[in-house]
Design an enzyme around this catalytic site. Sequence first.
Site, short mmCIF file in Angstrom:
data_model
loop_
_atom_site.label_atom_id
_atom_site.label_comp_id
_atom_site.label_asym_id
_atom_site.label_seq_id
_atom_site.Cartn_x
_atom_site.Cartn_y
_atom_site.Cartn_z
N HIS A 1 -12.73 -4.13 4.06
CA HIS A 1 -11.28 -4.29 4.11
C HIS A 1 -10.67 -3.73 5.41
O HIS A 1 -10.01 -4.47 6.14
CB HIS A 1 -10.66 -3.62 2.87
CG HIS A 1 -9.18 -3.77 2.79
ND1 HIS A 1 -8.49 -3.89 1.60
CD2 HIS A 1 -8.21 -3.80 3.74
CE1 HIS A 1 -7.20 -4.01 1.83
NE2 HIS A 1 -7.01 -3.95 3.14
N HIS B 1 -6.84 -3.59 10.00
CA HIS B 1 -8.02 -4.38 9.66
C HIS B 1 -8.85 -4.64 10.92
O HIS B 1 -8.96 -5.78 11.36
CB HIS B 1 -7.61 -5.72 9.05
CG HIS B 1 -6.89 -5.66 7.75
ND1 HIS B 1 -6.29 -6.76 7.14
CD2 HIS B 1 -6.69 -4.62 6.89
CE1 HIS B 1 -5.74 -6.40 5.98
NE2 HIS B 1 -5.96 -5.11 5.81
N HIS C 1 -2.66 1.89 8.43
CA HIS C 1 -3.71 1.06 7.85
C HIS C 1 -3.85 -0.22 8.67
O HIS C 1 -2.86 -0.91 8.91
CB HIS C 1 -3.36 0.71 6.40
CG HIS C 1 -4.27 -0.33 5.79
ND1 HIS C 1 -5.63 -0.17 5.73
CD2 HIS C 1 -4.01 -1.52 5.22
CE1 HIS C 1 -6.17 -1.23 5.14
NE2 HIS C 1 -5.20 -2.07 4.84
N GLU D 1 0.82 -1.22 0.00
CA GLU D 1 0.00 0.00 0.00
C GLU D 1 0.86 1.27 0.00
O GLU D 1 0.39 2.34 0.39
CB GLU D 1 -0.95 0.01 1.21
CG GLU D 1 -1.86 -1.20 1.34
CD GLU D 1 -2.91 -1.33 0.22
OE1 GLU D 1 -2.97 -0.45 -0.66
OE2 GLU D 1 -3.65 -2.32 0.23
N GLU E 1 -16.96 10.88 23.31
CA GLU E 1 -15.67 11.46 22.94
C GLU E 1 -15.48 11.55 21.41
O GLU E 1 -14.64 12.31 20.94
CB GLU E 1 -14.53 10.64 23.54
CG GLU E 1 -14.42 9.25 22.92
CD GLU E 1 -13.23 8.44 23.45
OE1 GLU E 1 -13.44 7.24 23.70
OE2 GLU E 1 -12.14 8.98 23.60
O1 2HA Z 1 -1.46 -6.99 3.57
O2 2HA Z 1 -3.37 -4.80 4.52
O3 2HA Z 1 -4.16 -3.80 2.21
C1 2HA Z 1 -1.36 -5.64 3.73
C2 2HA Z 1 -2.68 -5.03 3.56
C3 2HA Z 1 -3.13 -4.71 2.21
ZN ZN Z 2 -5.28 -4.05 4.16
#
Ligand code: 2HA
Ligand code: ZN
Length: 274
Positions: A210, A141, A139, A115, A169
């Site tokens: 995602h 998940h 980033h 990414e 909050e």
């Molecule tokens: O594997 O999260 O979006 C890495 C990620 C791809």
């Molecule tokens: Zn990801």
Amino acid sequence: MNFLEAEFVQGFMRMADDGWNQGWHERNGGNLSYRVKPEEVEAVKDNFEIKQWQPVGTTVPALAGEYFLVTGSGKYFRNVMIKPEDSFCMIELDEKGENYRIVWGLVNGGRPTSELPSHLMNHEVKKLATDGKYRVIYHAHPANVIALTFVLPLKDEVFTRELWEMATECPVVFPDGIGVVPWMVPGGREIAVATSKLMKEYDVAVWAHHGMFAAGEDFDLTFGLMHTVEKSAEIYVKVMSMRPDKLQTITPEDFKNLAKDFKVTLPERFLYVK
Ligand code: 2HA
Ligand code: ZN
């Protein structure tokens, strides 16, 4: 100074480990990047082992010549603490913002995160919008936010309002709201363009089915932002698991009173009547 002893490197590693401990980084899921300050580069540059130039996959002219810490493609957050030199790297961008080269880390080979285009385009937007203050792009998940992308309309207004309502909050922590990117193929320039467009307005972008991107000034603020949004989503999931409606909630009027006392501006478009 030993690279791994530098405070910014320690902060990066701790944040990755915190994310792993939250359960947000199954397998090689998620990625983290930090725009390194010139004095921090200076402090660790004796450790550099410089590799070949490679294309970034997009152009980020406002980041020309800058250095970043980034997690490695296919690497596991779970391993950052125990084998840091295998799990992440420091990169340098060329004078056009088109190519990068690894200057430290990924000692067993590999590339920066898949990414990287999204990370760098978000960094560019945030650097320009905050006079250089923002340095972290994250980033992850997190399960509850991802779950919501299956049941809520994929609209900025809806995600912002619903998550604001779930914890007092929230409007103080993310007063600008949350953006939502519809499902797209990850890893490329297209999703990077869509995300960085939202980052002009927000510090948080949800990727449908995602995960989430968060931006901030430092590791504490950026991790805290991800954590706050995900906690709010968890409360939403719990509430909706108990019954299909709410008996009471925070009202638009309540939000306005909160905004006054906490001196934040809450855009009217999130305070719609339901
Ligand atoms: O594997 O999260 O979006 C890495 C990620 C791809
Ligand atoms: Zn990801």
